[in-house]
Design an enzyme around this catalytic site. Structure first.
Site, short mmCIF file in Angstrom:
data_model
loop_
_atom_site.label_atom_id
_atom_site.label_comp_id
_atom_site.label_asym_id
_atom_site.label_seq_id
_atom_site.Cartn_x
_atom_site.Cartn_y
_atom_site.Cartn_z
CG ASP A 121 -19.81 33.48 -12.26
OD1 ASP A 121 -20.69 32.50 -12.73
OD2 ASP A 121 -18.50 33.37 -12.31
CD GLU A 150 -23.04 29.93 -10.29
OE1 GLU A 150 -23.24 28.82 -10.22
OE2 GLU A 150 -21.88 30.76 -10.21
#
Length: 647
Positions: free
Chosen positions: A309, A362
């Protein structure tokens, strides 16, 4: 059984940042001393004056269970006889200032159910895995040349019981896994599973990095869930958050009374955008903690990969910070040099042990070589989310079709860089929450056009190079945006339009699995060719996808306006016969039913810089896929003895 004191070699490697399974040394582990069973506790707290263990076993009075300092750099350890699995505990830390803190174990394998904050004694040994066939198949297949279609799920809101209770891991092992299999997805991506105190953080602000959240059951219940996924041929990816952690008092923040997991300089520690703290990657012990955590999920839970993330927040020191709070690295730049080194070390370590793992970044930046191996100068991931494609496509799709010709570049620009990284095309949870509206409700027009727009978006996405990801609810056209405290609006399947959309996505996914041209050369330019990117006036794109077999091709035509073209000519790669393989405008999908039925035969009419062409029916707001079924071999020109060409 485990030794009673952490070994000197492990301690050395931990403090060097090279103990990549530090969860075996630190935390609470069942052990035995002189025939008596108990638990060995070990924790890193270098600034503490004293550390004690408190829990059910001593009525939360740590006076008789002071830990021993076993390394110069602050690892404390203690064996406590008689402690049993399932008991609750914390560390009672007396800081250098004399303050008393009660902290959950950073390495706990199990945590008390919210709102409780204690850790629990738990052994992860003894589960009998039955996913050997899955593991063998993974090692024999290239992740790059295989289909990868991900269903992104938040377990707490995918489906709830009538009384609002969660489904357990074991219940989801039937309900969710069977659904994902039926819908034709290859992988489930789970929003973070690490223990977290606040439901609405969705798991992205964790307190227990080694504790699978107890909301849905026990650690072995989650093992059962993953095992069941693998038995069904479904891979499991977990969102993983090494960029920041929550400030809750029982968590990592000022763990021993001073900044420990976070940087001591608030300008480097604070993540003002999220109200969290950044990990301090300059500390070797933090590097050991995080890399070991990535390995832990693969070692103990057989997780197939991690979606890392907020990589942008790791790459840059000043990500999300107002200009007045900016800092510089030692070279005067904005790059977070320690975090970059961490990411490279992370990926090297994971792939050394799990060469078939999925490590997905990401990343919303233009940082180069994200999916290039570390040895070749890259960050070492093997996939990157294509955030540029996502932003361009949603902006385009939200535009009224009347104005789309002026935005045609948003459709075609992504092909300019489609092969610069190994991309995943994401339509994720971030795009359907916090007032952004659901995918269906982003679409312009009346009710019919909203569904038709969403169908053409999904069809275009499936044809575009790159692996695929869709957040739950998008597959049946959830009309409301994601309500992160309620389950999906499954009652919508009682309405024809939503039921038809559900069938469309299922059939589109099944088509994707069958047609290797849609995935085998996803990351190579040879797998894609434009037929016509220039029909801006009519908002139509036509392109080809192909597999390793040069004759295994698909021709994909997408019409982004509600205009029906009864005769639309396209150039094709081969003369011969074609069939319509898929049409998003089919009646069973809620479309107008304008199909290309039967055999379509090419004409010797040059078009789109190709010798042969087809006249097709091009429905409104539709994606149509054609496939050659009979290729006509034309005689090539040959040279006679007199040097003249004979046709």
């Amino acid at each position: 059984m485990m030794s009673l004191i952490p070994g000197p070699e492990d301690l050395y490697l931990f403090h060097e940042g090279n103990l990549f399974r530090s969860y075996r040394m630190l935390g609470a582990h069942l052990a035995e001393s002189e025939g008596e069973r108990g638990v060995r506790f070990a924790v890193w707290a270098p600034h503490a004056r004293e550390v004690r263990v408190v829990g059910d076993f001593n009525c939360w009075d740590g006076s008789g269970h002071a830990m021993n300092k076993v390394s110069t750099w602050g690892v404390w350890s203690l064996f406590v006889p008689g402690v049993r699995e399932g008991e609750y505990y914390k560390y009672e830390i007396i800081t250098s200032a004399g303050t008393l803190l009660y902290k959950a174990d950073p390495y706990a394998f199990w945590s008390e159910l919210k709102p409780g904050t204690a850790s629990r004694i738990c052994s992860l040994d003894g589960y009998e895995w039955t996913d050997q066939e899955w593991q063998s198949r993974k090692t024999s297949q290239s992740v790059y040349r295989s289909p990868l279609n991900i269903y992104e799920v938040h377990l707490g809101t995918w489906k709830k019981k009538p009384d609002g209770a969660y489904y357990s891991y074991r219940e989801l092992a039937s309900e969710l896994v069977d659904y994902v299999k039926e819908m034709g997805y290859t992988h489930i991506e789970l929003l973070p599973l690490a223990e977290h105190p606040y439901d609405r953080s969705w798991g992205y602000q964790a307190t227990g990095y080694y504790s699978v959240t107890s909301r849905f059951g026990t650690p072995k219940d989650f093992m059962y869930f993953v095992d069941r996924c693998h038995q069904a041929g479904i891979g499991v990816i977990m969102d993983w958050v090494p960029g920041h952690f929550v400030k809750d008092e029982h968590g990592l923040r000022q763990f021993d009374g001073q900044p420990l997991y976070e940087h001591s300089d608030p300008a480097l520690a604070e993540k003002p955008e999220w109200g969290t703290l950044a990990f301090d990657f300059s500390k070797p012990e933090v590097v050991s903690f995080l890399i070991s955590n990535a390995m832990f999920w693969m070692d103990m839970y057989h997780i197939d990969g991690l979606r890392v993330d907020a990589v942008a927040s790791l790459l840059y020191l000043n990500f999300g910070k107002p200009r007045g709070q900016w800092v510089k690295n030692v070279n005067g730049g904005d790059e977070n040099l320690e975090a970059i080194a961490f990411l490279k070390k992370l990926n090297r370590t994971v792939f050394a042990c799990y060469p078939d793992a999925l490590m997905m970044a990401e990343d919303s930046t233009a940082w180069p070589l994200v999916t290039t191996p570390v040895d070749a100068g890259g960050l070492g991931f093997n996939y990157k989310w294509n955030m540029g494609w996502m932003n361009d496509m949603l902006k385009y799709m939200e535009t009224d079709p009347y104005f789309r010709p002026a935005s045609h570049g948003l459709l075609t620009f992504s092909f300019m860089y489609a092969f610069s990284e190994n991309y995943v095309l994401p339509l994720s949870h971030d795009e359907v929450v916090h007032g952004k509206k659901s995918l269906l409700n982003k679409m312009p027009g009346d009710y019919w056009r909203k569904f038709a727009n969403l169908r053409v978006l999904f069809g275009y996405m499936m044809g575009h190079p790159g692996k695929k990801l869709l957040f739950m609810g998008g597959e049946f056209g959830q009309f409301d945006e994601w309500k992160d405290l309620e389950d999906l609006d499954w009652e919508m399947l009682g309405y024809d339009s939503h039921r038809s959309m559900h069938r469309y996505v299922r059939d589109l996914n099944q088509l994707y699995l069958r047609e290797s041209a849609l995935w085998e050369l996803d990351h190579q330019p040879e797998g894609f060719a434009w037929i016509d990117p220039h029909d801006q006036r009519q908002s139509v794109t036509t392109f080809m996808r192909s597999s390793g077999n040069p004759e295994d091709v698909l021709v994909i035509v997408c019409n982004f306006t509600p205009v029906y073209h009864a005769k639309y000519r396209i150039g094709v790669p081969f003369a011969g016969e074609y069939v319509e393989l898929f049409n998003s405008d089919a009646g069973e999908y809620g479309g107008s039913g304008k199909l290309n039925e039967g055999i379509l035969r090419t004409e010797d009419v040059p078009w789109h810089d190709r010798q042969d062409s087809l006249h097709i029916s091009l429905p409104p707001l539709a994606a149509v896929i054609f496939k050659p079924v009979k290729i006509k071999r034309k005689r090539s020109k040959t040279t006679t003895r007199r040097g003249k060409a004979d046709a």
